[in-house]
Structures are given as C-alpha cells and as structure tokens.
Design a protein around this motif. Structure first.
Motif, short mmCIF file in Angstrom:
data_model
loop_
_atom_site.label_atom_id
_atom_site.label_comp_id
_atom_site.label_asym_id
_atom_site.label_seq_id
_atom_site.Cartn_x
_atom_site.Cartn_y
_atom_site.Cartn_z
N ALA A 167 154.90 11.17 41.08
CA ALA A 167 154.22 9.90 40.86
C ALA A 167 152.79 10.19 40.46
CB ALA A 167 154.26 9.02 42.10
N LEU A 168 152.28 9.39 39.54
CA LEU A 168 150.91 9.56 39.04
C LEU A 168 150.68 10.98 38.55
CD1 LEU A 168 148.94 7.54 41.76
CD2 LEU A 168 149.93 6.71 39.62
N GLY A 169 151.75 11.59 38.01
CA GLY A 169 151.64 12.94 37.45
C GLY A 169 151.58 14.04 38.47
N GLU A 170 151.88 13.74 39.73
CA GLU A 170 151.79 14.73 40.80
C GLU A 170 153.11 14.82 41.57
OE1 GLU A 170 149.30 16.70 41.32
OE2 GLU A 170 147.72 15.75 40.10
N ARG A 171 153.43 15.99 42.09
CA ARG A 171 154.61 16.18 42.91
C ARG A 171 154.38 15.55 44.29
NH1 ARG A 171 159.22 19.04 43.66
NH2 ARG A 171 159.65 19.89 45.74
N VAL A 172 155.42 14.90 44.81
CA VAL A 172 155.31 14.20 46.08
C VAL A 172 156.51 14.55 46.96
CG1 VAL A 172 154.94 11.97 47.20
CG2 VAL A 172 154.28 12.27 44.81
N LEU A 231 151.47 10.45 51.38
CA LEU A 231 150.03 10.68 51.22
C LEU A 231 149.60 12.04 51.74
CD1 LEU A 231 148.87 7.10 52.23
CD2 LEU A 231 148.75 8.11 49.94
N GLU A 232 150.50 12.78 52.39
CA GLU A 232 150.19 14.14 52.80
C GLU A 232 150.27 15.12 51.63
OE1 GLU A 232 152.48 15.27 56.21
OE2 GLU A 232 152.08 13.37 57.26
N SER A 233 150.85 14.70 50.50
CA SER A 233 150.87 15.52 49.29
C SER A 233 149.50 15.41 48.64
CB SER A 233 151.96 15.03 48.33
OG SER A 233 153.24 15.16 48.92
N ASP A 234 148.73 16.48 48.65
CA ASP A 234 147.30 16.43 48.33
C ASP A 234 147.03 15.92 46.92
OD1 ASP A 234 146.66 17.46 50.87
OD2 ASP A 234 146.91 19.52 50.15
N GLY A 235 147.72 16.45 45.92
CA GLY A 235 147.47 16.03 44.55
C GLY A 235 147.76 14.56 44.34
N ARG A 264 145.07 12.30 46.02
CA ARG A 264 143.84 12.20 45.24
C ARG A 264 144.02 11.31 44.02
NH1 ARG A 264 143.05 17.62 47.34
NH2 ARG A 264 144.35 18.61 45.76
N ALA A 265 145.16 11.45 43.36
CA ALA A 265 145.43 10.60 42.19
C ALA A 265 145.51 9.13 42.60
CB ALA A 265 146.72 11.04 41.51
N PHE A 266 146.16 8.86 43.73
CA PHE A 266 146.29 7.50 44.22
C PHE A 266 144.92 6.92 44.57
CE2 PHE A 266 146.98 4.57 47.86
CZ PHE A 266 147.68 3.57 47.19
N LEU A 267 144.09 7.70 45.24
CA LEU A 267 142.75 7.22 45.61
C LEU A 267 141.89 6.96 44.38
CD1 LEU A 267 141.95 9.40 48.76
CD2 LEU A 267 142.54 6.97 48.68
N ARG A 268 142.08 7.75 43.34
CA ARG A 268 141.34 7.47 42.09
C ARG A 268 141.76 6.12 41.52
NH1 ARG A 268 141.65 13.25 41.37
NH2 ARG A 268 143.69 13.07 40.37
#
Length: 503
Positions: free
Chosen positions: A388-393, A429-433, A436-440
C-alpha cells in the motif's frame, strides 16, 4: 537444565506480572537459555495471530519476542475475550469455541480445561530449557481456587515454584505479600518461594527492614526490588477496560523533523481491542497520540482513528450517542483524515448484518466508506502481507465481519474514499515504510508541515524496550537465586502461615 520453570504471580491485577515475565525471559535468553513463555488462561481484548493461524494474547506474543522465538498456541491455551459484563468468547488452543457466561465458565468448563493446560505446558517444557509462566489476577482469589487453572492450580499440577510480584507504588505491598500467602492452603503455600517488589521509588536501604520482617513472618525471602521505570507497559492486558493513557514512546519530548507536530485522536470505543495498533504512531518523533471520548477532542486532531472493538454495533451506537459519529462525518466531508481498523473499519461502512456478535440483524453504518459487512460464525485469523502506498505491509486479521467493498480505492484488503481509510489489518502501522508514507498522506491532507523520521524502526524500538526489561532483572534481582529457583523449584520446608497470623 531442561524443563525448568517458574510461575510469576501477583498480589493484584496489573502488579507487573507480564513485564516481569518478559524481563526474566529476556535475561535468560541473553544467558544462552532456550526459554519460552506460558500463560494458561488470559483475559484480554488485545490478541495476536500466530503463523499457524492461532489467536493468543498479545502479552504472550510480546513475551515470545523477549525469548526470540515465534509465538504458538501452546503459550496461551485459553484466551477469554470479554463481550460484556457477564460473558466472554472462549478461545481454546487458538480457535474460538463459543460464548460463555462467567458463572458457566467457572462452574464447569474451567476445571475440565486443566488437563489441556498442563499438557501444553509439558510440551513446552519438553522442548525448552525453561518455561516462565505468568499467573492471572491474584493466587489468593480463594472464591475461585477450586476451579483455578492459571495460578496455584498450574503451580501444583506442574510442580512450579511461585514468585509473587507486588506493586509497591500502589502502597500496602507488605500486607499484600503476607495476606497472599496466608490465604493459601498449606499445599499451595509450599509452592510460594518468595517475593519480588516492583515499581519502587527511592532508597532501597529504607525498604530492607520491612523485607527482613516479611522474611521473618513468612520464611520467604525477597528476590529483588525493581525500580520504578516509565515506558515499560508494552502490550499490556486490558481486562474489561483501557486506561486513557497514551501508548508507550521512547520520549514524550521527541521533536518533529518538520515545523509541525501531528495530532492523532483515537476514539475510546467500548470493548476496544488491539489498541496497541497505535503504538507505532506514538513511537514517531513529533506524533502525539491520545484517546478521546468527546467530539470537541477531535477538533484539533490531524488524524482520527476508530480502533478495533469486540462489540462493533455497540461501538457504533456509542459513537452516535456521544456525537462522535456526526463529528466523524463532518471530518470526512471536509477532507480531514479518518482511519478505521477492524471493527472501526466495519462501522464506517454502509451497513452491518450481524446475527453473530450482537445478534441485532441489519444495522445502518456511518456511511463513510462503500462497504457492506456481514458477520460470519467462523472467525478470520490470518497473517496477510501486501503493498500500500508503494510500500510492503505486514499485518494480522482477527474478525467475524466479512466486508464487501463496492467502491473506492483498494487499501490493504479494505478501501479508501477521499480522506477516509479502512482496513481489517491490525499491526500494519508497524511496517516502517508504510507508516511513514501514510503519515505523509495524513500531513498533506491536514495541511501540516510534518516530516516523518526516516530512520524510526518500530521493531528496533521494541527490542530496546525488551532489553530494558531484561536489564531490570539482571541489575535489580538476585539472578543467582532466581536461576536456582527455576532449575530446582521452591525450597523445601517453607513454613505454613495460618490465616490471621501474626497475633
């Protein structure tokens, strides 16, 4: 050593049993000991899914992490998930087996589970050098002793020494220690090896005369005095409620990297489950997390989270009664971010058909997401991975509700419409990347000049917290005596303390 063990009991609930157990586990594994945690019966709304698809308490998953091993259903064979004042869902060996009233559980089924519990413990002990068990509540709950399967029932059945933890910060710890022992039968008392003082503030030398007197009165020694430390309550059990405290963070003063802080409000819905989902947000520098229960508290929030709940329909009604439902709708209309997780995701949808949990039939949801939910009798227990949002979750799912998404953009097997997101995935939300993308995204929608820290590792933070627990045991407990206790059991010939003594 092979198959050694110890049961960590407490004078009360929340005396610190979970963190002390985790600390002993981390201390042992750092000594090269192959160790596992165990809790026969856990009552908690915070749960986790193991790799084999079993549901256990999050506290035992955290303790397994302290042991540096994968959690399994053996570590928590019985999990009770409260559904109200009088009933709980019973989860046996990781799978739900039905709802039961407190009277029905204590009156019959509980004692029949003792054999299952002891079999699981024996299997763990056969494969590990040591198993550190955690009790529940207090072993001196004499009204429940006949059907006990988690405190002295396990200690006697498995021949485990018992270490009683007391929270001195609450006061009355000496009376609690003495009274706990005095209320037990002679056979139970023989298992109680001694005491561990938790959350002490001040000069330990001032405590020593009291510990000496306690030893003289009970014949049992103190195995250590642990100092008061903040930020150690990770993955706590919640019983029937949650204190409205912020989750654990490394520093409440961590400055943001950008010009603004980001404010997160978590709706404290009834029977909130897995509120630990927001711990990873609170670990971010410049993110402030608080639990709220009034519409006015959403006004300055940049993100509102509707968390999981054991009672989705009841939580929906609670949101409406308090005016929070209207506040959430107003936020969505203004394009201000809202995230629903599990039950929180379900109630953001158009409707809920529930003949399982609340048995209320069809109920209209908040209508903020194009989702229709039907409750199934079978519970979904999975460990999904995705992007999601270009990041692995990575995440985990624990729910009866089956969501039919009819529109919006795909988001972690849920959906997104405008600034409203919804997913069944706990722990995402424990998946760091991804975090960060979500918070942006949240910062952009909120108009905040907030920049996520590029190097915050939630996993590393948790490891540091667990090491802090191990340090507490190593530095402030008599580890040589603890080792002998785990290896050899309670000392022989401990005196019996008659109820009511001393005169």
């Amino acid at each position: 050593m092979r198959g050694g063990g110890l049961l960590v009991a407490g004078t009360t609930s929340d005396a610190g049993k979970s963190v002390v157990t985790a600390g002993i586990c981390r201390w042992l594994v750092r000594q090269g000991v192959k160790v596992a945690p165990f809790k026969a019966q856990n009552m908690s709304l915070n749960s986790f899914v193991t790799r084999e698809g079993a549901e256990i308490g999050r506290a035992q998953a955290m303790q397994a992490q302290a042991c540096r091993i994968e959690p399994t259903a053996l570590m928590n064979p019985v999990l009770l998930k409260p559904g109200g004042e009088q009933s709980s869902q019973v989860v046996l060996l990781g799978k739900p087996v039905g709802e039961m009233s407190a009277r029905g559980y204590h009156g019959g089924r509980r004692q029949r589970l003792l054999g299952t519990v002891l079999d699981c413990l024996a299997e763990l002990r056969a494969g590990h050098d040591a198993v550190i068990c955690e009790g529940a509540g207090s072993p001196a709950e004499i009204n429940l002793r006949r059907t006990d399967i988690v405190n002295m029932g396990v200690a006697r059945g498995a021949r485990l020494p018992v270490l009683v933890v007391g929270d001195i910060d609450r006061g009355g710890v000496f009376a609690s220690f003495f009274g706990t022992v005095a209320l037990l039968s002679a056979e139970d008392q023989a298992c109680v090896a001694g005491f561990l003082v938790n959350k002490f503030r001040g000069d330990v030398s001032l405590l020593e005369p009291g510990l000496d007197m306690l030893h003289g009165l009970t014949g049992r020694r103190a195995y250590g005095v642990l100092p008061f430390r903040t930020g150690l309550g990770i993955d706590e059990e919640d019983g029937m409620a949650v204190s409205l405290r912020g989750p654990v963070r490394e520093s409440d003063l961590a400055p943001p990297l950008g010009e603004d802080v980001l404010r997160v409000a978590v709706c404290a819905v009834p029977l909130m489950s897995n509120f630990t989902d927001v711990d990873a947000l609170a670990a971010e520098p410049g993110v402030v997390v608080r639990f709220v229960d009034r519409p006015a508290e959403l006004a300055d929030a940049d993100l509102v989270i509707v968390p999981g709940t054991r009672a989705t329909v009841r939580a929906l009604e609670w949101l409406r009664e308090r005016g929070l439902a209207d506040a959430l709708a107003a936020r969505a209309a203004e394009g201000r971010p809202v995230l629903g997780i599990c039950g929180g995701f379900q109630l953001l949808g158009e409707r809920i058909d529930d003949n399982v949990e609340s048995r209320r039939g069809r109920v209209e949801g908040l209508g903020l997401l194009p989702v229709r939910v039907r409750f199934a009798r079978e519970k979904t227990l999975t460990r999904p991975t995705g992007e999601a949002l270009g990041e692995r979750v990575e995440g985990y799912e624990i729910h009866h509700g089956v969501a039919e998404v009819t529109g919006g953009d795909a988001f972690l097997d849920g959906c997104r419409t405008g600034s409203v997101w919804g997913t069944h995935w706990h722990g995402s939300l424990e998946s760091d990347g991804f975090r960060r993308a979500f918070l942006r995204e949240v910062a952009a929608a909120a108009g905040r000049r907030f920049v996520p820290a590029p190097d915050t590792s939630f996993a590393a933070l948790r490891e540091r917290q667990l090491d802090r627990l191990g340090d507490l045991i190593e530095q402030h407990a008599d580890t040589d005596a603890l080792w002998r206790l785990i290896e050899s059991g309670a000392p022989q010939g401990l005196p019996f303390i008659p109820p009511g003594a001393p005169a």
